[in-house]
Design a protein around this motif. Structure first.
Motif, short mmCIF file in Angstrom:
data_model
loop_
_atom_site.label_atom_id
_atom_site.label_comp_id
_atom_site.label_asym_id
_atom_site.label_seq_id
_atom_site.Cartn_x
_atom_site.Cartn_y
_atom_site.Cartn_z
N UNK A 1 0.85 -1.21 0.00
CA UNK A 1 0.00 0.00 0.00
C UNK A 1 0.88 1.25 0.00
N UNK A 2 0.39 2.36 -0.61
CA UNK A 2 1.17 3.60 -0.57
C UNK A 2 1.34 4.06 0.87
N UNK A 3 2.46 4.80 1.11
CA UNK A 3 2.72 5.37 2.44
C UNK A 3 1.61 6.37 2.79
N UNK A 4 1.11 6.38 4.05
CA UNK A 4 0.14 7.43 4.42
C UNK A 4 0.80 8.81 4.39
N UNK A 5 0.06 9.80 3.93
CA UNK A 5 0.57 11.17 3.87
C UNK A 5 -0.49 12.09 4.44
N UNK A 6 -0.05 13.26 4.94
CA UNK A 6 -1.02 14.26 5.40
C UNK A 6 -1.72 14.85 4.19
N UNK A 7 -3.02 15.10 4.32
CA UNK A 7 -3.77 15.71 3.23
C UNK A 7 -4.21 17.11 3.67
N UNK A 8 -3.92 18.12 2.87
CA UNK A 8 -4.42 19.47 3.14
C UNK A 8 -5.62 19.67 2.22
N UNK A 9 -6.80 19.28 2.70
CA UNK A 9 -7.99 19.38 1.83
C UNK A 9 -8.19 20.81 1.41
N UNK A 10 -8.49 21.00 0.13
CA UNK A 10 -8.69 22.35 -0.40
C UNK A 10 -7.39 23.15 -0.41
N UNK A 356 1.84 20.75 -9.74
CA UNK A 356 1.32 19.39 -9.84
C UNK A 356 1.41 18.75 -8.46
N UNK A 357 0.36 18.94 -7.63
CA UNK A 357 0.39 18.31 -6.30
C UNK A 357 0.13 16.80 -6.40
N UNK A 358 0.10 16.13 -5.28
CA UNK A 358 -0.20 14.70 -5.32
C UNK A 358 -1.45 14.43 -4.49
N UNK A 359 -2.02 13.26 -4.69
CA UNK A 359 -3.20 12.85 -3.93
C UNK A 359 -2.84 11.64 -3.07
N UNK A 360 -3.47 11.56 -1.93
CA UNK A 360 -3.28 10.34 -1.12
C UNK A 360 -4.23 9.28 -1.67
N UNK A 361 -3.69 8.18 -2.10
CA UNK A 361 -4.51 7.15 -2.72
C UNK A 361 -5.25 6.38 -1.64
N UNK A 362 -6.59 6.29 -1.77
CA UNK A 362 -7.37 5.56 -0.76
C UNK A 362 -8.13 4.39 -1.39
N UNK A 363 -7.83 4.10 -2.66
CA UNK A 363 -8.49 2.97 -3.32
C UNK A 363 -7.69 1.69 -3.10
N UNK A 364 -8.21 0.60 -3.66
CA UNK A 364 -7.50 -0.68 -3.49
C UNK A 364 -6.30 -0.79 -4.42
N UNK A 365 -5.39 -1.70 -4.13
CA UNK A 365 -4.31 -2.05 -5.05
C UNK A 365 -4.30 -3.57 -5.20
N UNK A 366 -3.61 -4.06 -6.19
CA UNK A 366 -3.43 -5.50 -6.39
C UNK A 366 -4.71 -6.26 -6.70
N UNK A 367 -5.73 -5.58 -7.25
CA UNK A 367 -6.90 -6.34 -7.69
C UNK A 367 -6.52 -7.17 -8.93
N UNK A 368 -7.15 -8.29 -9.08
CA UNK A 368 -6.82 -9.16 -10.21
C UNK A 368 -7.74 -8.80 -11.38
N UNK A 369 -7.14 -8.50 -12.52
CA UNK A 369 -7.92 -8.11 -13.71
C UNK A 369 -8.54 -9.35 -14.33
N UNK A 370 -9.89 -9.31 -14.51
CA UNK A 370 -10.55 -10.41 -15.21
C UNK A 370 -11.09 -9.87 -16.53
N UNK A 371 -10.83 -10.53 -17.63
CA UNK A 371 -11.35 -10.06 -18.93
C UNK A 371 -12.85 -9.85 -18.86
N UNK A 372 -13.37 -8.89 -19.64
CA UNK A 372 -14.78 -8.49 -19.54
C UNK A 372 -15.74 -9.66 -19.74
N UNK A 373 -15.37 -10.58 -20.59
CA UNK A 373 -16.26 -11.72 -20.87
C UNK A 373 -16.47 -12.58 -19.63
N UNK A 374 -15.54 -12.49 -18.69
CA UNK A 374 -15.66 -13.33 -17.48
C UNK A 374 -16.39 -12.62 -16.35
#
Ligand code: CMC
Length: 376
Positions: A1-10, A356-374
């Protein structure tokens, strides 16, 4: 997972860059353009003088100001294709959308001023000179009238009023609008100026930067608040209803437009000056209704929430008394702020660093990609 960082909202309290153009003392309630207090500028200068100050970093001499006035007046005309675009706009189009589209279209016809990563004071002056013409032309076209031929002897404020109303401003009216333009000309890294600087920082051009800024100014949390203030006054109707209507809104956790500010913790000095002008113009027109209502609203909001007025509280009342329709309030803000936007873009090019600031990523990582047909 990405390192936690402080977020300055707005990006609140984040110091993003150095600038010589504008200083806001949020605790002391002071606003400074290039070293000069807004109260002195509003009392003694003109919009043209302030625009010179923002662009060149110093006040003009009499000759320099005279030259600038003539130059701005000479740059007011729109190219015929842009006028045709304005004529094609639906009558019910939002004037801010029209302004944004017209500036964007203008870029196509003025390639010398739109070289990527470059801006000239000439480009800044052109955009500043032409915005009243865009606004006035669209407003007349939507009423089925022809755009007016500009009058070079008129000041920026007097021409703006004439372009919109079709009648000449008297001295007090022109001065009231001139002061409003001075007060709105810059405000440090407000959202629209920041948007302009972000665009410029990619080595994009001046007209693109101003197009970004107009889109950003459109929002009610930034430039659109004074329109909502006038809607509130219409809803209140008479001063004796102010308490009831405002308290009910606050109880519903609604925001009262024209109050509060990200930077000012006391009264916005622009509100203090516009309050005086709202009274002055109201007295001259024999109509103190808006002023009286606003004083009531101010009292209730301060008592209930401890909030102070910002620039938008009284500006709408001044514009209404000057005969400017409500949906042109935010475009009038743009007519003034373009001086600041362009000064900031010029400054950005002098000391360019991609924003170009950065965002703290709060979504998942390492999800397994399944082709659309599946995926069913
Ligand atoms: N009416 C009611 N409550 C307010 C208002 C308001 N106008 N402004 C702030 N508050 C409250 C807000 O609800 C919050 O309370 P709580 O902590 O209980 O949730 C607290 O004050 C702090 O508000 P905030 O949203 O964290 O403050 P901010 O710094 O993000 O907001 C603002 C600044 C201008 C967006 C906000 O004051 C606002 O929405 N004002 C009304 C819109 C307005 O007048 N905009 C014009 C701004 S001046 C023109 C310019 O320079 O662009």
């Amino acid at each position: 997972m990405p390192e936690p960082q402080d977020v300055q909202r707005g990006l609140e309290d984040v110091v993003a860059l150095e600038s010589r153009i504008c200083y806001i003392d949020g605790k002391g309630g002071r606003l400074i353009y290039d070293g000069y207090d807004i109260r002195d500028l509003a009392a003694h200068s003109t919009f043209e003088e302030v625009a010179y100050l923002l662009w060149y970093g110093q006040l003009p001499t009499t000759n320099q100001l005279d030259e600038l006035r003539k130059r701005l007046a000479s740059l007011r005309e729109l190219p015929a294709p842009v006028l045709r675009i304005l004529a094609e706009m639906p009558k019910e189009a939002l004037p801010m959308d029209v302004l944004r589209t017209a500036v964007s279209a203008l870029a196509v016809f003025e390639p010398d001023e739109t070289k990527p990563g470059e801006a000239s004071i000439g480009g800044a002056q052109r955009l500043t000179a032409v915005l009243p013409t865009i606004l006035g032309s669209f407003h007349r076209l939507r009423q089925g009238l022809s755009p007016l031929v500009q009058r070079p002897e008129l000041s920026h404020a007097a021409w703006l009023l004439r372009a919109i109303r079709g009648t000449d401003a008297n001295q007090l009216e022109a001065r009231a609008l001139d002061v409003a333009l001075i007060l709105h000309a810059d405000h440090e890294l407000n959202a629209s100026t920041f948007a302009a600087r972000v665009t410029a920082s990619t080595l994009s051009d001046l007209y693109s930067s101003v197009t970004s800024a107009i889109g950003t100014l459109k929002g009610p949390l930034h430039g659109g608040a004074n329109e909502r203030v006038m809607e509130l006054l219409e809803e209140i109707g008479t001063p004796d209803r102010a308490e009831e209507v405002v308290r009910a809104k606050l109880a519903r956790h609604e925001r009262i437009m024209g109050f509060g500010h990200r930077v000012y913790k006391v009264e916005d000095p622009r509100a203090t000056i516009l309050r005086d002008w709202s009274k002055k113009v109201g007295e001259a027109k024999g109509n103190l209704r808006y002023y009286d209502l606003l004083r009531q609203v101010e009292g209730v909001v301060h008592r209930e929430k401890g909030l102070y007025p910002n620039v938008d509280l009284y500006s709408g009342s001044v514009y209404t008394l000057l005969g400017i329709p409500k949906d042109l309030f935010t475009p009038v803000f743009a007519v003034s702020r373009v001086a600041g936007w362009t000064a900031h873009v010029l400054e950005e090019y002098q000391d360019l660093r991609l924003i170009r600031p950065t965002a703290r990523y709060v979504g998942p990582v390492d999800l397994v990609y399944r082709p659309i047909a599946e995926r069913g």
